[in-house]
Design a protein around this motif. Sequence first.
Motif, short mmCIF file in Angstrom:
data_model
loop_
_atom_site.label_atom_id
_atom_site.label_comp_id
_atom_site.label_asym_id
_atom_site.label_seq_id
_atom_site.Cartn_x
_atom_site.Cartn_y
_atom_site.Cartn_z
N GLN A 1 0.88 -1.18 0.00
CA GLN A 1 0.00 0.00 0.00
C GLN A 1 0.91 1.21 0.00
O GLN A 1 1.76 1.34 0.88
CB GLN A 1 -0.90 0.01 1.23
CG GLN A 1 -1.93 -1.08 1.24
CD GLN A 1 -2.77 -1.00 2.51
OE1 GLN A 1 -2.90 0.04 3.14
NE2 GLN A 1 -3.36 -2.12 2.89
N THR A 2 0.72 2.08 -1.00
CA THR A 2 1.59 3.24 -1.13
C THR A 2 0.80 4.54 -1.29
O THR A 2 -0.40 4.50 -1.58
CB THR A 2 2.51 3.11 -2.36
OG1 THR A 2 1.71 3.16 -3.55
CG2 THR A 2 3.32 1.83 -2.34
N THR A 3 1.50 5.63 -1.16
CA THR A 3 0.92 6.91 -1.52
C THR A 3 0.71 6.90 -3.03
O THR A 3 1.29 6.08 -3.74
CB THR A 3 1.88 8.06 -1.16
OG1 THR A 3 3.14 7.83 -1.79
CG2 THR A 3 2.06 8.20 0.34
N PHE B 1 7.18 6.32 -4.66
CA PHE B 1 6.01 6.07 -3.83
C PHE B 1 6.49 5.82 -2.41
O PHE B 1 7.58 5.29 -2.20
CB PHE B 1 5.25 4.82 -4.33
CG PHE B 1 4.76 4.92 -5.74
CD1 PHE B 1 3.47 5.34 -6.01
CD2 PHE B 1 5.58 4.57 -6.81
CE1 PHE B 1 3.00 5.43 -7.31
CE2 PHE B 1 5.11 4.66 -8.11
CZ PHE B 1 3.82 5.09 -8.36
N LYS B 2 5.66 6.16 -1.42
CA LYS B 2 6.02 5.91 -0.03
C LYS B 2 5.09 4.83 0.52
O LYS B 2 3.88 4.91 0.34
CB LYS B 2 5.88 7.20 0.79
CG LYS B 2 6.43 7.08 2.19
CD LYS B 2 6.28 8.37 2.97
CE LYS B 2 7.25 9.39 2.46
NZ LYS B 2 7.28 10.61 3.31
N LEU B 3 5.68 3.84 1.19
CA LEU B 3 4.88 2.77 1.78
C LEU B 3 4.02 3.32 2.91
O LEU B 3 4.51 4.02 3.80
CB LEU B 3 5.77 1.65 2.33
CG LEU B 3 6.55 0.82 1.31
CD1 LEU B 3 7.41 -0.22 2.03
CD2 LEU B 3 5.62 0.15 0.32
N LEU B 4 2.72 2.99 2.89
CA LEU B 4 1.79 3.40 3.94
C LEU B 4 1.69 2.35 5.04
O LEU B 4 1.21 2.63 6.13
CB LEU B 4 0.41 3.66 3.34
CG LEU B 4 0.32 4.82 2.37
CD1 LEU B 4 -1.07 4.89 1.73
CD2 LEU B 4 0.65 6.13 3.07
N GLN B 5 2.12 1.12 4.73
CA GLN B 5 2.09 0.01 5.67
C GLN B 5 3.43 -0.74 5.56
O GLN B 5 4.02 -0.81 4.50
CB GLN B 5 0.96 -0.98 5.35
CG GLN B 5 -0.43 -0.39 5.41
CD GLN B 5 -0.83 -0.04 6.83
OE1 GLN B 5 -0.47 -0.73 7.78
NE2 GLN B 5 -1.55 1.06 6.99
N PRO B 6 3.91 -1.33 6.66
CA PRO B 6 5.12 -2.15 6.55
C PRO B 6 4.85 -3.38 5.70
O PRO B 6 3.70 -3.83 5.58
CB PRO B 6 5.43 -2.53 8.00
CG PRO B 6 4.19 -2.27 8.77
CD PRO B 6 3.37 -1.29 8.00
N VAL B 7 5.91 -3.92 5.09
CA VAL B 7 5.78 -5.11 4.25
C VAL B 7 6.74 -6.17 4.76
O VAL B 7 7.95 -5.93 4.86
CB VAL B 7 6.10 -4.78 2.76
CG1 VAL B 7 5.97 -6.03 1.91
CG2 VAL B 7 5.21 -3.67 2.24
N ASP B 8 6.20 -7.35 5.12
CA ASP B 8 7.03 -8.46 5.57
C ASP B 8 7.48 -9.25 4.35
O ASP B 8 6.67 -9.73 3.55
CB ASP B 8 6.27 -9.37 6.53
CG ASP B 8 5.98 -8.68 7.86
OD1 ASP B 8 6.84 -7.88 8.29
OD2 ASP B 8 4.93 -8.94 8.44
N VAL B 9 8.80 -9.39 4.19
CA VAL B 9 9.39 -10.10 3.05
C VAL B 9 10.17 -11.29 3.57
O VAL B 9 10.99 -11.16 4.47
CB VAL B 9 10.33 -9.16 2.25
CG1 VAL B 9 10.99 -9.90 1.10
CG2 VAL B 9 9.55 -7.94 1.72
N THR B 10 9.89 -12.45 2.99
CA THR B 10 10.60 -13.67 3.36
C THR B 10 11.91 -13.73 2.57
O THR B 10 11.89 -13.68 1.34
CB THR B 10 9.75 -14.93 3.03
OG1 THR B 10 8.47 -14.77 3.65
CG2 THR B 10 10.42 -16.18 3.52
N GLN B 11 13.03 -13.84 3.28
CA GLN B 11 14.33 -13.94 2.62
C GLN B 11 14.65 -15.40 2.34
O GLN B 11 14.33 -16.28 3.12
CB GLN B 11 15.44 -13.33 3.51
CG GLN B 11 15.29 -11.85 3.69
CD GLN B 11 15.62 -11.08 2.41
OE1 GLN B 11 15.42 -11.53 1.31
NE2 GLN B 11 16.11 -9.88 2.58
N GLN B 12 15.25 -15.61 1.17
CA GLN B 12 15.61 -17.01 0.82
C GLN B 12 17.09 -17.20 0.80
O GLN B 12 17.86 -16.38 0.57
CB GLN B 12 15.05 -17.33 -0.57
CG GLN B 12 13.54 -17.31 -0.58
CD GLN B 12 12.99 -17.61 -1.96
OE1 GLN B 12 13.68 -17.68 -2.95
NE2 GLN B 12 11.68 -17.76 -2.04
#
Length: 169
Positions: free
Chosen positions: A86-88, A158-169
């Motif tokens: 979710q971004t601006t 764009f600026k993120l409006l919510q944090p984003v959890d990313v799974t690292q591999q």
Amino acid sequence: VTIPKGTVVSVRLGQTLSTKSSNAGDQFTATLAEPIEVDGQTIAPAGARASGTVAEAAPLGRFKGGAKLRISLDAITVSGKRYPVQTTSVARAESGKGKRTAVIAGGGARLGAVIGGIAGGGKGAAIGLLAGGGAGTAGAAFTGNKDIVIPAESILSFKLLQPVDVTQQ
């Protein structure tokens, strides 16, 4: 790893967007123009795929109103996995002509009436008034109307409006 709220995500557009050819709800493609880093660690490399949506696309009105183009980023793909974001919004606007149109149309009508009056008396003045008004209105319709265009390869942030959890591999 969590990409924090407020992180700026810069992307390079994959296609041209404009008020003439885009519609609200249209999807667009992009790639990250810069890597996304958290605490010095690259979470998403430059060139990673991203996608977004045209939130609003309104062409400049012929005689009133302004053109508007508003887009937002929907997702980033990291290591083959798509992460919703979710971004601006990025918005562009062009104001309408308003009063200038009425002046051009009215001026054409008056000029037509003068020319018609000289050429054919009272009846000629009436015909000239109508013809001149039409010419002035047509002239106003084709002068100054600009579509908003954001060319392919443009870099937008764009600026993120919510944090984003990313799974690292």
